[in-house]
Design a protein around this motif. Structure first.
Motif, mmCIF file in Angstrom:
data_model
loop_
_atom_site.group_PDB
_atom_site.id
_atom_site.type_symbol
_atom_site.label_atom_id
_atom_site.label_comp_id
_atom_site.label_asym_id
_atom_site.label_seq_id
_atom_site.Cartn_x
_atom_site.Cartn_y
_atom_site.Cartn_z
ATOM 1 N N GLY A 223 0.821 -1.206 0.000
ATOM 2 C CA GLY A 223 0.000 0.000 0.000
ATOM 3 C C GLY A 223 0.856 1.258 0.000
ATOM 4 O O GLY A 223 0.435 2.311 -0.470
ATOM 5 N N ARG A 224 2.068 1.130 0.537
ATOM 6 C CA ARG A 224 2.967 2.292 0.530
ATOM 7 C C ARG A 224 3.386 2.627 -0.897
ATOM 8 O O ARG A 224 3.379 1.760 -1.765
ATOM 9 C CB ARG A 224 4.247 1.984 1.333
ATOM 10 N N THR A 225 3.822 3.861 -1.109
ATOM 11 C CA THR A 225 4.409 4.206 -2.405
ATOM 12 C C THR A 225 5.758 3.494 -2.514
ATOM 13 O O THR A 225 6.346 3.096 -1.495
ATOM 14 C CB THR A 225 4.665 5.727 -2.512
ATOM 15 N N GLY A 226 6.251 3.336 -3.750
ATOM 16 C CA GLY A 226 7.554 2.718 -3.960
ATOM 17 C C GLY A 226 8.632 3.479 -3.194
ATOM 18 O O GLY A 226 9.497 2.888 -2.540
ATOM 19 N N GLU A 227 8.560 4.801 -3.245
ATOM 20 C CA GLU A 227 9.541 5.646 -2.575
ATOM 21 C C GLU A 227 9.569 5.370 -1.068
ATOM 22 O O GLU A 227 10.634 5.224 -0.463
ATOM 23 C CB GLU A 227 9.203 7.120 -2.828
ATOM 24 N N SER A 228 8.399 5.284 -0.477
ATOM 25 C CA SER A 228 8.307 5.059 0.962
ATOM 26 C C SER A 228 8.887 3.692 1.350
ATOM 27 O O SER A 228 9.655 3.563 2.301
ATOM 28 C CB SER A 228 6.833 5.181 1.385
ATOM 29 N N THR A 229 8.543 2.669 0.568
ATOM 30 C CA THR A 229 9.058 1.317 0.823
ATOM 31 C C THR A 229 10.585 1.304 0.737
ATOM 32 O O THR A 229 11.279 0.781 1.616
ATOM 33 C CB THR A 229 8.460 0.327 -0.207
ATOM 34 N N ILE A 230 11.120 1.896 -0.323
ATOM 35 C CA ILE A 230 12.574 1.907 -0.535
ATOM 36 C C ILE A 230 13.267 2.670 0.605
ATOM 37 O O ILE A 230 14.280 2.216 1.142
ATOM 38 C CB ILE A 230 12.916 2.532 -1.913
ATOM 39 N N ASN A 231 12.710 3.802 0.998
ATOM 40 C CA ASN A 231 13.358 4.590 2.050
ATOM 41 C C ASN A 231 13.341 3.912 3.417
ATOM 42 O O ASN A 231 14.308 4.026 4.168
ATOM 43 C CB ASN A 231 12.741 5.984 2.125
ATOM 44 N N ILE A 232 12.280 3.186 3.735
ATOM 45 C CA ILE A 232 12.269 2.452 5.007
ATOM 46 C C ILE A 232 13.396 1.429 5.032
ATOM 47 O O ILE A 232 14.170 1.333 5.978
ATOM 48 C CB ILE A 232 10.900 1.757 5.246
ATOM 49 N N ILE A 233 13.535 0.671 3.935
ATOM 50 C CA ILE A 233 14.582 -0.361 3.860
ATOM 51 C C ILE A 233 15.975 0.290 3.814
ATOM 52 O O ILE A 233 16.922 -0.201 4.434
ATOM 53 C CB ILE A 233 14.379 -1.248 2.609
ATOM 54 N N PHE A 234 16.109 1.383 3.091
ATOM 55 C CA PHE A 234 17.397 2.076 3.019
ATOM 56 C C PHE A 234 17.833 2.597 4.391
ATOM 57 O O PHE A 234 18.989 2.451 4.778
ATOM 58 C CB PHE A 234 17.334 3.233 2.010
ATOM 59 N N ASN A 235 16.905 3.197 5.124
ATOM 60 C CA ASN A 235 17.256 3.718 6.438
ATOM 61 C C ASN A 235 17.676 2.606 7.385
ATOM 62 O O ASN A 235 18.636 2.743 8.131
ATOM 63 C CB ASN A 235 16.100 4.541 7.013
ATOM 64 N N ARG A 236 16.946 1.501 7.318
ATOM 65 C CA ARG A 236 17.273 0.365 8.163
ATOM 66 C C ARG A 236 18.624 -0.229 7.786
ATOM 67 O O ARG A 236 19.413 -0.611 8.642
ATOM 68 C CB ARG A 236 16.173 -0.694 7.992
ATOM 69 N N SER A 237 18.918 -0.313 6.496
ATOM 70 C CA SER A 237 20.113 -1.018 6.020
ATOM 71 C C SER A 237 21.341 -0.125 5.943
ATOM 72 O O SER A 237 22.446 -0.553 6.244
ATOM 73 C CB SER A 237 19.860 -1.594 4.624
ATOM 74 N N PHE A 238 21.145 1.131 5.500
ATOM 75 C CA PHE A 238 22.288 1.998 5.203
ATOM 76 C C PHE A 238 22.263 3.313 5.977
ATOM 77 O O PHE A 238 23.120 4.175 5.773
ATOM 78 C CB PHE A 238 22.343 2.290 3.684
ATOM 79 N N GLY A 239 21.242 3.509 6.803
ATOM 80 C CA GLY A 239 21.167 4.703 7.629
ATOM 81 C C GLY A 239 20.921 5.993 6.866
ATOM 82 O O GLY A 239 21.285 7.076 7.328
#
Ligand code: MG
Length: 227
Positions: A45-61
């Motif tokens: 349901g999230r936008t692609g941008e939102s999904t990518i940023n959650i994973i990026f923040n978790r993985s790469f800060g």
């Protein structure tokens, strides 16, 4: 008086979530990001941008750059198309639900976070005569995406109706949250691997295990809410 049913697409009209999840997982795991397949069911349901940023923040800060987002989303979309061959799989029972909604004299509106280029052709092929292109909300119409109420509020606006005149059909916890945040009676159908509890906690007014089971009950619900 109920005037319209607002349908989410992936996991409701199409059995497409396993392929979306696989495409997301492979694309992000290739970048050495920290993620599991369950993440992508939870993020539905999230936008692609939102999904990518959650994973990026978790993985790469950090957030992904606009270029990274575009490139990752493109890869994911391409992989999804490959996985979906030879074609999209309509959800069992969905056609029955649509027929009953149409017979009850209600409008059908699509509210999806999906931005697939083939979306209209798919709907025309599997569900001809049920949807009007002017009554569709896609990734191109929204800024925030679910769980924000914006997609469903946009759907109400397109159909020119009030929250009290609509019903939402959703399979994802964040989608249920969005429907409820828009003030709409929201039916959850649990067509995926997540627990019922997540859908109830998101605020689902009704919960069914499948679209087939919703088809057996949709007319009763419409009658009850129209009283
Ligand atoms: Mg969905």
């Amino acid at each position: 008086m109920i005037k319209a049913v607002l349908f989410d697409m992936d996991g409701v009209l199409y059995d497409s979530m396993p392929n979306h999840v696989q495409a997301w997982y492979e694309t992000m795991a290739n970048l050495n990001a920290v993620c599991s397949t369950e993440d992508f069911y939870l993020f539905e349901g999230r936008t692609g941008e939102s999904t990518i940023n959650i994973i990026f923040n978790r993985s790469f800060g950090r957030n992904a750059t606009p270029q990274e987002i575009e490139s990752i989303y493109e890869k994911k979309a391409q992989r999804f198309i490959e996985l979906e061959q030879p074609g999209a799989e309509p959800m069992k029972g969905a056609l029955d639900v649509l027929e009953k909604v149409k017979k009850s004299g209600l409008q059908r509106v699509i509210v999806t976070g999906s931005g697939q280029k083939s979306l209209f052709e798919k709907l025309d092929k599997h569900y001809p005569d049920f949807f009007d292109r002017n009554l569709m909300v896609t990734a191109y119409d929204v800024k925030y995406g679910k769980p924000h109420p914006e997609p469903y509020l946009t759907g109400l606006k397109k159909a020119d109706i009030l929250p009290s005149e609509a019903i939402v059909v959703e399979n994802a916890p964040l989608g249920v949250e969005a429907g409820r945040a828009a003030g709409i009676f929201t039916i959850a159908v649990n067509t995926g691997p997540l627990s019922d509890t997540l859908l109830r906690d998101a605020g689902a007014d009704e919960l069914f295990p499948s679209m087939t089971s919703l088809a057996d009950n949709i007319e009763k619900i419409i009658q009850r809410l129209s009283r």
